[in-house]
Motif scaffolding. Structure first.
Motif, PDB file in Angstrom:
ATOM      1  N   PRO B 164     133.671  68.038 -45.492  1.00  0.00           N
ATOM      2  CA  PRO B 164     133.778  69.129 -44.518  1.00  0.00           C
ATOM      3  C   PRO B 164     132.657  70.153 -44.704  1.00  0.00           C
ATOM      4  O   PRO B 164     132.183  70.358 -45.824  1.00  0.00           O
ATOM      5  N   ASP B 165     132.232  70.781 -43.608  1.00  0.00           N
ATOM      6  CA  ASP B 165     131.222  71.841 -43.709  1.00  0.00           C
ATOM      7  C   ASP B 165     131.847  73.151 -44.176  1.00  0.00           C
ATOM      8  O   ASP B 165     131.191  73.952 -44.821  1.00  0.00           O
ATOM      9  N   ASP B 166     133.106  73.345 -43.835  1.00  0.00           N
ATOM     10  CA  ASP B 166     133.765  74.624 -44.114  1.00  0.00           C
ATOM     11  C   ASP B 166     134.750  74.440 -45.272  1.00  0.00           C
ATOM     12  O   ASP B 166     135.853  73.926 -45.090  1.00  0.00           O
ATOM     13  N   SER B 167     134.331  74.878 -46.463  1.00  0.00           N
ATOM     14  CA  SER B 167     135.170  74.621 -47.645  1.00  0.00           C
ATOM     15  C   SER B 167     136.485  75.393 -47.577  1.00  0.00           C
ATOM     16  O   SER B 167     137.438  75.048 -48.272  1.00  0.00           O
ATOM     17  N   SER B 168     136.557  76.413 -46.721  1.00  0.00           N
ATOM     18  CA  SER B 168     137.816  77.162 -46.626  1.00  0.00           C
ATOM     19  C   SER B 168     138.896  76.325 -45.946  1.00  0.00           C
ATOM     20  O   SER B 168     140.074  76.670 -45.979  1.00  0.00           O
ATOM     21  N   GLN B 169     138.497  75.223 -45.326  1.00  0.00           N
ATOM     22  CA  GLN B 169     139.489  74.352 -44.679  1.00  0.00           C
ATOM     23  C   GLN B 169     140.056  73.293 -45.629  1.00  0.00           C
ATOM     24  O   GLN B 169     140.921  72.514 -45.246  1.00  0.00           O
ATOM     25  N   VAL B 170     139.533  73.244 -46.859  1.00  0.00           N
ATOM     26  CA  VAL B 170     139.995  72.227 -47.806  1.00  0.00           C
ATOM     27  C   VAL B 170     141.331  72.656 -48.418  1.00  0.00           C
ATOM     28  O   VAL B 170     141.428  73.714 -49.030  1.00  0.00           O
ATOM     29  N   ALA B 171     142.357  71.839 -48.249  1.00  0.00           N
ATOM     30  CA  ALA B 171     143.687  72.157 -48.777  1.00  0.00           C
ATOM     31  C   ALA B 171     143.995  71.374 -50.052  1.00  0.00           C
ATOM     32  O   ALA B 171     144.883  71.735 -50.816  1.00  0.00           O
ATOM     33  N   GLY B 172     143.254  70.279 -50.275  1.00  0.00           N
ATOM     34  CA  GLY B 172     143.484  69.472 -51.465  1.00  0.00           C
ATOM     35  C   GLY B 172     142.233  68.683 -51.818  1.00  0.00           C
ATOM     36  O   GLY B 172     141.481  68.286 -50.927  1.00  0.00           O
ATOM     37  N   ILE B 173     142.038  68.493 -53.119  1.00  0.00           N
ATOM     38  CA  ILE B 173     140.834  67.804 -53.605  1.00  0.00           C
ATOM     39  C   ILE B 173     141.232  66.662 -54.526  1.00  0.00           C
ATOM     40  O   ILE B 173     142.159  66.788 -55.334  1.00  0.00           O
ATOM     41  N   THR B 174     140.531  65.551 -54.398  1.00  0.00           N
ATOM     42  CA  THR B 174     140.722  64.407 -55.292  1.00  0.00           C
ATOM     43  C   THR B 174     139.364  64.012 -55.839  1.00  0.00           C
ATOM     44  O   THR B 174     138.341  64.194 -55.165  1.00  0.00           O
ATOM     45  N   GLU B 175     139.371  63.486 -57.062  1.00  0.00           N
ATOM     46  CA  GLU B 175     138.121  63.060 -57.664  1.00  0.00           C
ATOM     47  C   GLU B 175     138.042  61.540 -57.688  1.00  0.00           C
ATOM     48  O   GLU B 175     138.972  60.859 -58.147  1.00  0.00           O
ATOM     49  N   TYR B 176     136.951  61.018 -57.170  1.00  0.00           N
ATOM     50  CA  TYR B 176     136.667  59.589 -57.316  1.00  0.00           C
ATOM     51  C   TYR B 176     135.147  59.449 -57.399  1.00  0.00           C
ATOM     52  O   TYR B 176     134.465  59.410 -56.369  1.00  0.00           O
ATOM     53  N   GLY B 177     134.630  59.483 -58.600  1.00  0.00           N
ATOM     54  CA  GLY B 177     133.180  59.536 -58.788  1.00  0.00           C
ATOM     55  C   GLY B 177     132.665  60.951 -58.579  1.00  0.00           C
ATOM     56  O   GLY B 177     131.761  61.403 -59.257  1.00  0.00           O
ATOM     57  N   HIS B 178     133.239  61.639 -57.616  1.00  0.00           N
ATOM     58  CA  HIS B 178     132.953  63.047 -57.332  1.00  0.00           C
ATOM     59  C   HIS B 178     134.162  63.590 -56.585  1.00  0.00           C
ATOM     60  O   HIS B 178     135.015  62.823 -56.131  1.00  0.00           O
ATOM     61  N   ASP B 179     134.213  64.917 -56.443  1.00  0.00           N
ATOM     62  CA  ASP B 179     135.319  65.501 -55.684  1.00  0.00           C
ATOM     63  C   ASP B 179     135.151  65.213 -54.194  1.00  0.00           C
ATOM     64  O   ASP B 179     134.024  65.204 -53.682  1.00  0.00           O
ATOM     65  N   PHE B 180     136.248  64.964 -53.536  1.00  0.00           N
ATOM     66  CA  PHE B 180     136.196  64.878 -52.069  1.00  0.00           C
ATOM     67  C   PHE B 180     137.463  65.526 -51.496  1.00  0.00           C
ATOM     68  O   PHE B 180     138.428  65.784 -52.225  1.00  0.00           O
ATOM     69  N   ALA B 181     137.432  65.805 -50.194  1.00  0.00           N
ATOM     70  CA  ALA B 181     138.554  66.481 -49.540  1.00  0.00           C
ATOM     71  C   ALA B 181     139.678  65.480 -49.293  1.00  0.00           C
ATOM     72  O   ALA B 181     139.542  64.573 -48.480  1.00  0.00           O
ATOM     73  N   ALA B 182     140.801  65.666 -50.003  1.00  0.00           N
ATOM     74  CA  ALA B 182     141.961  64.800 -49.802  1.00  0.00           C
ATOM     75  C   ALA B 182     142.861  65.369 -48.710  1.00  0.00           C
ATOM     76  O   ALA B 182     143.662  64.645 -48.121  1.00  0.00           O
ATOM     77  N   ALA B 183     142.727  66.683 -48.454  1.00  0.00           N
ATOM     78  CA  ALA B 183     143.529  67.315 -47.407  1.00  0.00           C
ATOM     79  C   ALA B 183     142.751  68.472 -46.794  1.00  0.00           C
ATOM     80  O   ALA B 183     142.049  69.202 -47.513  1.00  0.00           O
ATOM     81  N   LEU B 184     142.851  68.605 -45.490  1.00  0.00           N
ATOM     82  CA  LEU B 184     142.212  69.711 -44.762  1.00  0.00           C
ATOM     83  C   LEU B 184     143.283  70.423 -43.955  1.00  0.00           C
ATOM     84  O   LEU B 184     144.286  69.828 -43.555  1.00  0.00           O
ATOM     85  N   ASN B 185     143.040  71.702 -43.697  1.00  0.00           N
ATOM     86  CA  ASN B 185     143.986  72.466 -42.896  1.00  0.00           C
ATOM     87  C   ASN B 185     143.229  73.448 -42.014  1.00  0.00           C
ATOM     88  O   ASN B 185     142.284  74.087 -42.458  1.00  0.00           O
ATOM     89  N   LYS B 186     143.633  73.519 -40.769  1.00  0.00           N
ATOM     90  CA  LYS B 186     143.130  74.564 -39.870  1.00  0.00           C
ATOM     91  C   LYS B 186     144.236  74.873 -38.874  1.00  0.00           C
ATOM     92  O   LYS B 186     144.687  73.982 -38.147  1.00  0.00           O
ATOM     93  N   ASP B 187     144.699  76.102 -38.869  1.00  0.00           N
ATOM     94  CA  ASP B 187     145.769  76.516 -37.953  1.00  0.00           C
ATOM     95  C   ASP B 187     146.955  75.546 -38.048  1.00  0.00           C
ATOM     96  O   ASP B 187     147.480  75.343 -39.131  1.00  0.00           O
TER      97      ASP B 187
END
Lengths: 260, 217
Positions: B164-187
């Motif tokens: 995601p471009d907007d890190s404030s929308q990231v609700a959950g993070i998972t690591e697999y080689g590096h961190d990635f967005a496991a969950a996003l939230n907006k409104d």
């Protein structure tokens, strides 16, 4: 915290009953697959594999109903194998609630089927099951060949070339069974597991030969398996799934222990 | 009655998510449909997805699912996007030689590893797809995380991940080689890369939270 290695109990089913190893048990105790699947799920199994060994046309409807029943009650991933030969077979199983299908003989007779299946349904749901047997003589470099029909029919296909090809065609996972070890309880063929795991990028499930919990550990640490599949050690209550997970975790393997 | 519409655009296994929702209570009515009026009449909407993104996007556009999802979000209706459903919300995906997606959330979808092998902290090669149970670190105290312990394991199966471009929308993070967005939230939108319908207790808890979410923070 990292991705956990998986324990996958396998239900071999004939005409709607779990049958693997019935020679050790009274047939009436073989088990209703829905009950058995739910019990394993509650115990912390990471996935369930359902193998239909009837695979006759009259048995198919029973299988579809069983898969529907399992998928309605068990909320972990479910793989269905046995007699998957056409895109329609795959669609039927996915619609019944399977998350993945396992393709074995049909991949050997028509490798393009795997490509079509992966393109249509996505690699994530296409498991290619591989039955391999060691064919190299003592002193030679290890070599394994693909067999079909429970290890009776040689195909002339080199196992390592074959798994690479299947992944190239779109297989998302390899279920690897050593026909030399299946049913022996002396452990996985670790050299085979390691060779296959190193040859492909996709996850490899080790199967065939598990007799104790150390075998599961060896499959992961020495064989490089991403998941271990076993039937009889769990069916007959020799070991429980929590016991297996705890044992593996104690040997330094990342497992999903807290399932609440 | 708590009416849930599962958007059906012909891609994959919708049985599981429908059955998982139905298991949560006798007052839950689940309808699997592609009918815009019926979807928009539901109390909440699940936007699933499996398979290749190009095929998914083609069906989403053909059936007008893009407009349905936009309309639902404009109305503030709770929407839960799952797996490829989450990926479809982004601007574009690298999969199938780059595919334009819905552009409802800013960012792109990338392949694990790309040109290079993916390695874990010990330098071991990681397999792709990322398949199995991995931990999700909660970045926000969102209603959908209610009664779910931080770092709980959920079931994943995917070769592409959302950046995601907007890190404030990231609700959950998972690591697999590096961190990635496991969950996003907006409104009123919550999107997860994992499969809650296959994640046993934690997954059912998340679905139950979704059933009782009013779409607000």
């Amino acid at each position: 915290m990292a991705l956990a290695k998986r324990i996958i109990p396998c239900l071999d089913c004939d005409k709607g009953r779990v049958v693997k190893g019935v020679k050790f048990l009274d047939i009436r105790d073989a088990g209703d697959p829905v009950e058995v699947a739910r019990r394993y799920s509650d115990a912390g199994a990471d996935e369930i594999t359902f193998l239909d060994i009837t695979a006759s046309s009259e048995g198919r409807e029973t299988t579809v109903k069983t898969v529907e029943a399992i998928a309605s009650q068990v909320f972990i991933p479910l793989t269905v194998g046995g007699g998957i030969r056409t895109l329609d077979d795959i669609r039927t199983m996915l619609n019944a609630g399977a998350d993945k299908v396992s393709i074995n003989t049909a991949a050997v007779t028509n490798p393009e089927f795997v490509r079509e299946a992966a393109q249509r349904f996505g690699s994530q749901c296409i498991v290619v099951a591989v039955d391999a047997k060691k064919v190299s003589a003592g002193g030679e470099a290890d070599r394994w060949e693909i067999f079909t029909h429970g290890g009776r029919n040689p195909t002339g296909l080199d196992a390592i070339d074959w798994v690479r090809r299947m992944v190239d065609y779109g297989a998302g996972e390899i279920l690897l069974t050593s026909m030399d070890r299946d049913g022996t309880k002396i452990g996985f063929d670790l050299a085979l597991n390691r060779a296959v795991s190193d040859a492909v990028d996709v996850p490899v499930i080790a199967s065939g030969g598990v007799g104790n919990l150390q075998h599961l550990v060896d499959g992961v640490l020495e064989g490089g398996a991403d998941a271990v599949l076993a039937a009889s050690i769990f069916h007959f209550g020799e070991f429980s799934i929590p016991q297996a997970k705890q044992f593996m975790a104690e040997q330094g393997i990342t497992m999903r222990l807290d399932i609440s | 009655m708590n009416n849930v519409a599962v958007i059906d655009y012909g891609m994959g296994n919708l049985h599981s998510v429908a059955k998982a929702m139905e298991s949560l209570g006798s007052d839950v009515r689940v309808e699997v449909t592609s009918d815009a009026a019926r979807i928009l009449a539901a109390d909440r909407i699940i936007f699933p997805g499996v398979g290749a993104i190009r095929d998914c996007m083609a069906e989403i556009r053909r059936l007008g699912v893009d407009a349905i999802v936009s309309d639902a979000l404009m109305q503030g209706k709770p929407v839960l996007a799952i797996c490829v459903g989450m990926q479809a919300l982004m601007d574009s995906s690298e999969e199938n030689g780059r595919v334009n997606c819905l552009g409802l959330l800013p960012g792109s979808v990338k392949r694990f590893g790309g040109e290079h092998s993916l390695l874990d902290a010990d330098g071991q090669r990681l397999k792709v797809p990322h398949m199995g149970w991995n931990c999700v670190r909660q970045k926000t105290s969102h209603p959908l995380w209610h009664n779910i312990a931080d770092d709980s394991r959920f079931y994943f199966v995917h070769s592409y991940y959302v950046a995601p471009d907007d890190s404030s929308q990231v609700a959950g993070i998972t690591e697999y080689g590096h961190d990635f967005a496991a969950a996003l939230n907006k409104d009123s939108l919550f999107a997860v890369q994992f499969h809650p319908e296959k994640s046993q207790h934690c997954g059912l808890q998340l679905l139950n939270n979704f059933l009782h979410w009013d779409g607000k923070l």
